[in-house]
Write an enzyme that holds these catalytic residues in place. Structure first.
Site, PDB file in Angstrom:
ATOM      1  N   CYS A 120      -9.395 -11.782  22.471  1.00  0.00           N
ATOM      2  CA  CYS A 120      -8.637 -10.978  21.510  1.00  0.00           C
ATOM      3  C   CYS A 120      -7.415 -10.358  22.170  1.00  0.00           C
ATOM      4  O   CYS A 120      -6.793  -9.463  21.592  1.00  0.00           O
ATOM      5  CB  CYS A 120      -9.532  -9.899  20.897  1.00  0.00           C
ATOM      6  SG  CYS A 120     -10.197  -8.724  22.104  1.00  0.00           S
ATOM      7  N   CYS A 157      -2.652   0.135   9.291  1.00  0.00           N
ATOM      8  CA  CYS A 157      -1.798  -1.050   9.365  1.00  0.00           C
ATOM      9  C   CYS A 157      -0.507  -0.713  10.098  1.00  0.00           C
ATOM     10  O   CYS A 157      -0.063   0.437  10.092  1.00  0.00           O
ATOM     11  CB  CYS A 157      -1.448  -1.575   7.963  1.00  0.00           C
ATOM     12  SG  CYS A 157      -2.857  -2.164   7.008  1.00  0.00           S
ATOM     13  N   ASP A 175     -16.382 -15.390  26.012  1.00  0.00           N
ATOM     14  CA  ASP A 175     -15.715 -14.547  25.018  1.00  0.00           C
ATOM     15  C   ASP A 175     -15.826 -13.084  25.437  1.00  0.00           C
ATOM     16  O   ASP A 175     -16.582 -12.304  24.838  1.00  0.00           O
ATOM     17  CB  ASP A 175     -16.359 -14.773  23.647  1.00  0.00           C
ATOM     18  CG  ASP A 175     -15.706 -13.939  22.545  1.00  0.00           C
ATOM     19  OD1 ASP A 175     -14.600 -13.418  22.769  1.00  0.00           O
ATOM     20  OD2 ASP A 175     -16.322 -13.814  21.469  1.00  0.00           O
ATOM     21  N   CYS A 215       0.820  -1.218   0.000  1.00  0.00           N
ATOM     22  CA  CYS A 215       0.000   0.000   0.000  1.00  0.00           C
ATOM     23  C   CYS A 215       0.850   1.262   0.000  1.00  0.00           C
ATOM     24  O   CYS A 215       1.781   1.382   0.814  1.00  0.00           O
ATOM     25  CB  CYS A 215      -0.922  -0.008   1.225  1.00  0.00           C
ATOM     26  SG  CYS A 215      -2.011   1.430   1.297  1.00  0.00           S
ATOM     27  N   PHE A 217     -20.959 -13.791  27.622  1.00  0.00           N
ATOM     28  CA  PHE A 217     -20.581 -12.681  26.737  1.00  0.00           C
ATOM     29  C   PHE A 217     -20.939 -13.087  25.307  1.00  0.00           C
ATOM     30  O   PHE A 217     -20.117 -13.047  24.399  1.00  0.00           O
ATOM     31  CB  PHE A 217     -19.095 -12.346  26.852  1.00  0.00           C
ATOM     32  CG  PHE A 217     -18.634 -12.076  28.261  1.00  0.00           C
ATOM     33  CD1 PHE A 217     -18.753 -10.803  28.821  1.00  0.00           C
ATOM     34  CD2 PHE A 217     -18.096 -13.085  29.044  1.00  0.00           C
ATOM     35  CE1 PHE A 217     -18.333 -10.549  30.120  1.00  0.00           C
ATOM     36  CE2 PHE A 217     -17.675 -12.842  30.338  1.00  0.00           C
ATOM     37  CZ  PHE A 217     -17.791 -11.570  30.878  1.00  0.00           C
ATOM     38  N   CYS A 256      -0.162   6.061   7.516  1.00  0.00           N
ATOM     39  CA  CYS A 256      -1.554   5.664   7.737  1.00  0.00           C
ATOM     40  C   CYS A 256      -1.615   4.702   8.917  1.00  0.00           C
ATOM     41  O   CYS A 256      -0.848   3.749   9.005  1.00  0.00           O
ATOM     42  CB  CYS A 256      -2.115   4.998   6.482  1.00  0.00           C
ATOM     43  SG  CYS A 256      -3.771   4.304   6.703  1.00  0.00           S
ATOM     44  N   GLN A 289     -17.467  -9.904  14.186  1.00  0.00           N
ATOM     45  CA  GLN A 289     -16.070 -10.256  13.939  1.00  0.00           C
ATOM     46  C   GLN A 289     -15.580  -9.546  12.683  1.00  0.00           C
ATOM     47  O   GLN A 289     -16.331  -9.292  11.749  1.00  0.00           O
ATOM     48  CB  GLN A 289     -15.912 -11.770  13.792  1.00  0.00           C
ATOM     49  CG  GLN A 289     -16.203 -12.558  15.056  1.00  0.00           C
ATOM     50  CD  GLN A 289     -15.185 -12.306  16.168  1.00  0.00           C
ATOM     51  OE1 GLN A 289     -14.091 -11.788  15.935  1.00  0.00           O
ATOM     52  NE2 GLN A 289     -15.541 -12.678  17.395  1.00  0.00           N
ATOM     53  N   CYS A 320      -6.994   0.756  -0.477  1.00  0.00           N
ATOM     54  CA  CYS A 320      -6.893   0.098   0.824  1.00  0.00           C
ATOM     55  C   CYS A 320      -6.764  -1.404   0.598  1.00  0.00           C
ATOM     56  O   CYS A 320      -7.536  -1.998  -0.167  1.00  0.00           O
ATOM     57  CB  CYS A 320      -8.104   0.384   1.698  1.00  0.00           C
ATOM     58  SG  CYS A 320      -7.942  -0.304   3.375  1.00  0.00           S
TER      59      CYS A 320
END
Length: 438
Positions: free
Chosen positions: A391, A94, A365, A82, A298, A91, A271, A168
């Site tokens: 996560c 990422c 979760d 990119c 959750f 940016c 997700q 993108c």
């Protein structure tokens, strides 16, 4: 900066330093590791866009630095795809496009394995899944006025400034196209003057859900409302909202999971990628297997509750957000699934061990902060099987320490659905050890 590492060199803006403040020192350093954020670390100094083992020339200021040149590149370094990525554009969408994707996945896997070892478990063989480029189906983008017109994009790294986005490599094409078309038409859609708005886009199974933040719905005139409604029609949106107020609903945004059709609440959690969601669901359902009863804590809008119920299991789904509870009930009813949906704040009022002991399995979760109190109650209940989804490997390790004395870690899945970032999704399957009563 040499071509080939980042593409054509982009000169950095000149730095200004206040009176008496020395400019950052130019030094040659060796990168020894990656931080969880994806930034390279030379000792305790963070250097974005670098990789472990590299020798770089950088300007250092306190605990941070800016890389100016790679003197010796790591084998994992690749050319970022990119043009918005790197020291020039910066940016913030990422952090690791300069890292080979296989090496990126291996790094994330190693972080999860280390976290499980810290929690006191032997680590089983690890299953991995990595989402491909252009698969992210939800995003929050900024819309700002520049000298040459309105542009949209992610915010710059460690800044509120916005990087105008021409391409993108992480968003799905429909999501990117929708944001671009809105930015091109926004002069006629929004009130005149300064524009300081955010676009929250979610690609659902029935179409794109677009929410515009930072614009006063009450300040919209009739012409602007009609223009927004026309844009929703032309762009084939499912729903267009200004703030929390739906302005146009052409088709209720929904996800189809098996026979269930689940409404997607405004700003509700989904997700990040469809394939990542499928990998997480497979890991949970395979790990739980054929059980008669399962508690899903959750539960959100039913990502795991509904497929588990479809196997014939009796499911208790506990969730604190009222809109998610309503969506889950609607989804279960649409497929005729027996799901007992409980609205409950599991942070302030965790389900007690004696109430969980009747279940054959528990899935939990929680958000990134984890759920230490609820995890302790699950461990105390002695449930035969636990599927922990997280996560954040660090908080997962903290929560799973409560299980290490009586449970074995039998399966571990790492899902990289936030490509080129430091984010990780994990599914850990725990089985209670058999106790020899003799």
């Amino acid at each position: 900066m040499p071509n080939g590492l980042w593409g054509p060199a982009v000169p950095n803006r000149p730095r200004r330093h206040g009176s008496g403040v020395p400019p950052p020192a130019l030094k040659t350093v060796i990168i020894d590791r990656l931080a969880a954020s994806g930034e390279g670390m030379a000792g305790d100094v963070a250097l974005p866009y670098t990789l472990p083992g590299e020798t770089v020339r950088a300007r250092l200021s306190g605990k941070r630095g800016e890389m100016e040149a790679v003197l010796a590149a790591a084998p994992a370094r690749v050319t970022p795809p990119c043009p918005h990525f790197g020291p020039g554009a910066q940016c913030g969408g990422c952090a690791l496009q300069h890292m080979d994707r296989a090496a990126l996945l291996a790094w994330k896997r190693a972080r999860v394995e280390a976290a499980m070892l810290r929690a006191g478990f032997a680590v089983p063989p690890v299953h991995t899944h990595q989402s491909p480029p252009r698969s992210r189906r939800r995003a929050r983008l900024a819309l700002r006025r520049f000298a040459d017109g309105l542009h949209f994009g992610f915010r710059q790294r460690r800044s509120h400034a916005v990087v105008p986005m021409e391409v993108c490599h992480i968003l799905t094409l429909p999501l990117f196209t929708c944001a671009r078309r809105f930015a091109e038409a926004a002069e006629g859609l929004l009130p005149k003057g300064a524009i300081n708005a955010d676009l929250v886009l979610t690609e659902t199974d029935t179409g794109i859900d677009l929410m515009i933040l930072g614009v006063d719905e009450g300040g919209l005139g009739l012409a602007e409302r009609e223009a927004l409604a026309n844009f929703a029609e032309v762009a084939d949106l499912a729903r267009l909202s200004v703030g929390e107020i739906p302005l146009v609903t052409r088709t209720p945004p929904a996800m189809r999971w098996g026979k269930a059709s689940v409404p997607v609440p405004q700003g509700g959690f989904l997700q990040a990628t469809a394939d990542g969601e499928a990998a997480l669901r497979m890991a949970v359902c395979t790990g739980v297997g054929a059980v008669r009863s399962v508690a899903d804590l959750f539960a959100g809008i039913g990502t795991f509750s509904l497929p588990l119920a479809a196997t014939g299991a009796r499911v208790l789904a506990a969730e604190g957000a009222p809109d998610a509870v309503s969506a889950l009930r609607t989804g279960a009813a649409s497929a005729g699934l027996a799901v007992d949906v409980l609205r409950r704040d599991l942070f302030t009022d965790p389900i007690a061990a004696e109430d969980l002991a009747a279940f054959e399995a528990v899935v939990f979760d929680p958000p990134r902060a984890g759920a230490a109190a609820q995890a302790a109650a699950i461990a105390e209940a002695g449930v035969p099987l636990v599927a922990a989804v997280s996560c954040q490997p660090g908080t997962l390790a903290r929560d799973l320490r409560a299980f290490s004395a009586a449970y074995d870690l039998t399966a571990l899945t790492v899902v990289d659905q936030f490509l080129w970032s430091g984010h990780i999704e994990v599914v850990a399957i725990l089985r209670r050890r058999h106790v020899n009563s003799s």
